[in-house]
Enzyme design. Structure first.
Site, PDB file in Angstrom:
ATOM      1  N   GLY A  31       0.823  -1.201   0.000  1.00 13.83           N
ATOM      2  CA  GLY A  31       0.000   0.000   0.000  1.00 13.83           C
ATOM      3  C   GLY A  31       0.857   1.252   0.000  1.00 13.83           C
ATOM      4  O   GLY A  31       2.066   1.207  -0.240  1.00 13.83           O
ATOM      5  N   VAL A  32       0.217   2.394   0.306  1.00  9.88           N
ATOM      6  CA  VAL A  32       0.895   3.688   0.303  1.00  9.88           C
ATOM      7  C   VAL A  32       0.901   4.241   1.722  1.00  9.88           C
ATOM      8  O   VAL A  32      -0.126   4.235   2.407  1.00  9.88           O
ATOM      9  CB  VAL A  32       0.193   4.682  -0.645  1.00  9.88           C
ATOM     10  CG1 VAL A  32       0.959   6.000  -0.692  1.00  9.88           C
ATOM     11  CG2 VAL A  32       0.067   4.090  -2.043  1.00  9.88           C
ATOM     12  N   ASP A  79      10.241  -9.338   2.944  1.00  2.00           N
ATOM     13  CA  ASP A  79      10.775  -8.246   2.119  1.00  2.00           C
ATOM     14  C   ASP A  79      11.743  -7.390   2.934  1.00  2.00           C
ATOM     15  O   ASP A  79      11.573  -6.180   3.050  1.00  2.00           O
ATOM     16  CB  ASP A  79       9.636  -7.383   1.574  1.00  2.00           C
ATOM     17  CG  ASP A  79      10.082  -6.484   0.415  1.00  2.00           C
ATOM     18  OD1 ASP A  79      11.151  -6.744  -0.155  1.00  2.00           O
ATOM     19  OD2 ASP A  79       9.350  -5.534   0.090  1.00  2.00           O
TER      20      ASP A  79
END
Length: 615
Positions: A344-345, A457
């Site tokens: 997402g942002v 990640d």
């Protein structure tokens, strides 16, 4: 891109004829001579990065676009750490009408402040530090409303700090250190809402440091070297002026007024208390007959608002409405974007009461509301000092999914490493700090693995720093909340980011503890050597490069410029070698040969070098 390839010679003049050139980057080489004229006037050129070379000459010739028939397209110019001697000419202003970043730090450029730059409304980063500039800072600098970074330290600027700097509402970094600035620090600088880094040390400033400014920036080194400054955080008392008799009269008058006010408040309090007790007795009988059920809800109520204030953001410690959050992010404005991840942002949220949060907006239609709430509640219980802790969430129509985290004002590790590579002497990231960062990441990842959470990640962009520069691993546990949607398809995958993904994860498409450990090893080697994993060719990666330097005995080649002062006989030198070898252990080709994160933490915390062997 030709960065760090040991190139020598001059920039070919024929490059000025490359009409299709968009990005010219040859940072960190041995290129000499001048920049050919006409490069900045190329029709499609957007980026010119020739920093950390041996270029010299006059910039005005290279950046002359007034005669160009093409509209300017240049957005980023990075020419720091060269030997340029003359500043750009005002006639170069047309080249820079679209410029967003200008970095010409650490050259030999002299002259006045390039005032024509103040007409550029697009400029967001300006670095003139470490040159020979003189004269005053123009008040027209207040026109740069999008400016986020202003670094003009270590020059010879004089005069007052312009009060117009208070107009730069987007300013994050303001470095005016190492000049000859005089006068007082403008009081109105305290209104800058985003200012995180501030330094006016080693000038000729005087007077009291604005109280709010001293409170927010409490490191004395930010104000040191100004003999006339007083107040906090310098712990230097300001001399009081005025007539002592008048001050005594004023003190007596204020004390008398305060005494009368205190007496009045006590009387009113006693009267209100008696009245409240009387009403309580009158209603006691009625309350026994009518006992309505008490309704409690984690989503009810808000700061200063009633139950009709709209949907609430579910916060684990306080309550915030969604409307307040949308307002705090300026309706998720692009200027408030902190980062984009595959989940997402992330937005910066500045609330009206001064509170700062990071709000992650997940893709629409991520999960149904009930499942989302259940997973968010579970994720909110994952707490560790080296992890970004989930503080709250929201799930409601129309498919809006939000996660609230603590705001991390000092950015991420990728940015910090980039800044450290541009520092003479490595003041940003010395060895003790690198060691602490490595330990922080390792401890956070070890905690996740102990909680049966795979990160998936691990990379420098996902290591954030709080106000004390303590590392916090972020962007974990979100796979259950959303379907990954890479913001950068060229570098992000469903199992991590290219350059950090373990070889076996690439083949199986599955992230594991062992693949997390591999990614950590790559980040550790980057942290220690300053080399980016993506700067190597397909035939050689950072792991092979480190091994080759060790085999050749060229250990000094592994050192970041800021670490060159390490004494080979010191314990810090042993710690550095230990860190390198731990990084190689974590990136072993066979996943079974990699240590667990618990073992990795143990080794980084003080295991001796001779206890680790490499095949």
């Amino acid at each position: 891109m030709l960065d760090y390839n040991e190139l020598e010679g001059t920039v070919p003049s024929a490059i000025s004829n490359c009409s299709s050139l968009v990005h010219l980057s040859a940072e960190g080489n041995g290129i000499t001579g001048v920049i050919p004229a006409g490069i900045a006037a190329l029709p499609k050129i957007q980026v010119i990065n020739l920093s950390h070379n041996k270029l010299s000459g006059y910039l005005a010739t290279s950046f002359f676009c007034n005669g160009s028939v093409y509209p300017p397209s240049l957005q980023i110019v990075q020419l720091g750490f060269n030997a340029f001697a003359e500043i750009l000419h005002p006639q170069s202003s047309r080249c820079f009408s679209s410029l967003r970043v200008l970095d010409i730090q650490h050259n030999q450029i002299h002259g006045d402040f390039p005032f024509f730059l103040t007409d550029n409304s697009a400029l967001s980063s300006l670095d003139l530090s470490g040159n020979l500039f003189s004269g005053t800072i123009p008040s027209s600098i207040g026109n740069l409303l999008r400016l986020e970074q202003l670094r003009i330290g270590n020059n010879s600027f004089e005069g007052n700090i312009p009060a117009s700097l208070s107009s730069l509402s987007s300013l994050i970094t303001l470095d005016l250190s190492g000049n000859n600035l005089s006068g007082k620090i403008p009081e109105n600088l305290t209104v800058l809402p985003k200012l995180v880094n501030f330094n006016v040390s080693n000038n000729k400033l005087e007077g009291q440091i604005p109280v709010k400014l001293g409170y927010h920036f409490n490191d004395p080194s930010d104000f040191s070297g100004n003999q006339g400054l007083c107040g906090e955080p310098l712990n230097r008392k300001c001399e009081r002026t005025g007539n002592g008799k008048n001050r005594l009269i004023m003190f007596i008058a204020v004390s008398a007024s305060g005494g009368l006010l205190l007496a009045s408040c006590c009387c009113f309090y006693i009267y209100a208390l008696l009245r409240w007790r009387r009403k309580l007795k009158e209603k006691a009988a009625g309350e026994k007959k009518h006992s309505p059920a008490r309704v409690s809800s984690r989503t009810s109520g808000s700061r200063g608002s009633g139950n009709n204030a709209g949907p609430k953001l579910v916060m684990f410690n306080n309550r915030i409405t969604v409307a307040e959050t949308i307002e705090a992010t300026r309706e998720f404005d692009e200027e408030n974007v902190l980062s984009r991840t595959r989940h997402g942002v992330l937005f910066k949220a500045c609330y009206s009461d001064g509170m700062l949060l990071s709000i992650c907006r997940l893709p629409d239609r991520s999960l149904d509301e009930n499942t989302f709430r259940k997973e968010a509640e579970s994720l909110g219980r994952v707490k560790h000092r080296n992890l970004t802790v989930l503080r709250g969430y929201y799930a409601g129509p129309p498919d809006l999914r939000l996660l609230a985290y603590d705001y991390m004002p000092n950015g991420n590790l990728a940015t910090l490493l980039q800044e450290a590579s541009h520092q003479d002497g490595g003041h940003v990231l010395n060895w003790p700090m690198r060691h602490l960062v490595a330990l922080g990441i390792a401890r956070g990842l070890a905690f996740l693995h102990a909680a049966s959470i795979i990160h998936g990640d691990v990379k420098p962009q996902n290591v954030l720093f709080d106000a004390d520069f303590e590392a916090h691993l972020s962007d974990f546990g979100l796979d259950k909340l959303t379907v990954a949607t890479p913001a950068e398809p060229s570098s992000s995958t469903s199992i991590g980011t290219i350059g950090y993904v373990a070889p076996e994860a690439t083949l199986t498409g599955e992230a594991t503890r062992q693949s997390d450990i591999y990614s950590f090893g790559i980040v550790l080697l980057e942290l220690l050597t300053g080399k980016k994993s993506l700067m190597f060719s397909q035939d050689e990666d950072i792991v092979k490069w480190v091994k080759r330097q060790l085999q050749r005995g060229q250990i000094s080649e592994l050192l970041e410029p800021g670490l060159l002062e390490l004494d080979p006989e010191s314990s810090e030198w042993e710690e550095f070698l230990l860190g390198v070898k731990v990084g190689l252990l974590c990136t072993a080709p066979d996943p079974l040969d990699r240590p667990t994160m618990t073992d990795t933490v143990f080794m980084l915390e003080g295991c001796r070098v001779d206890q680790i062997s490499l095949s």
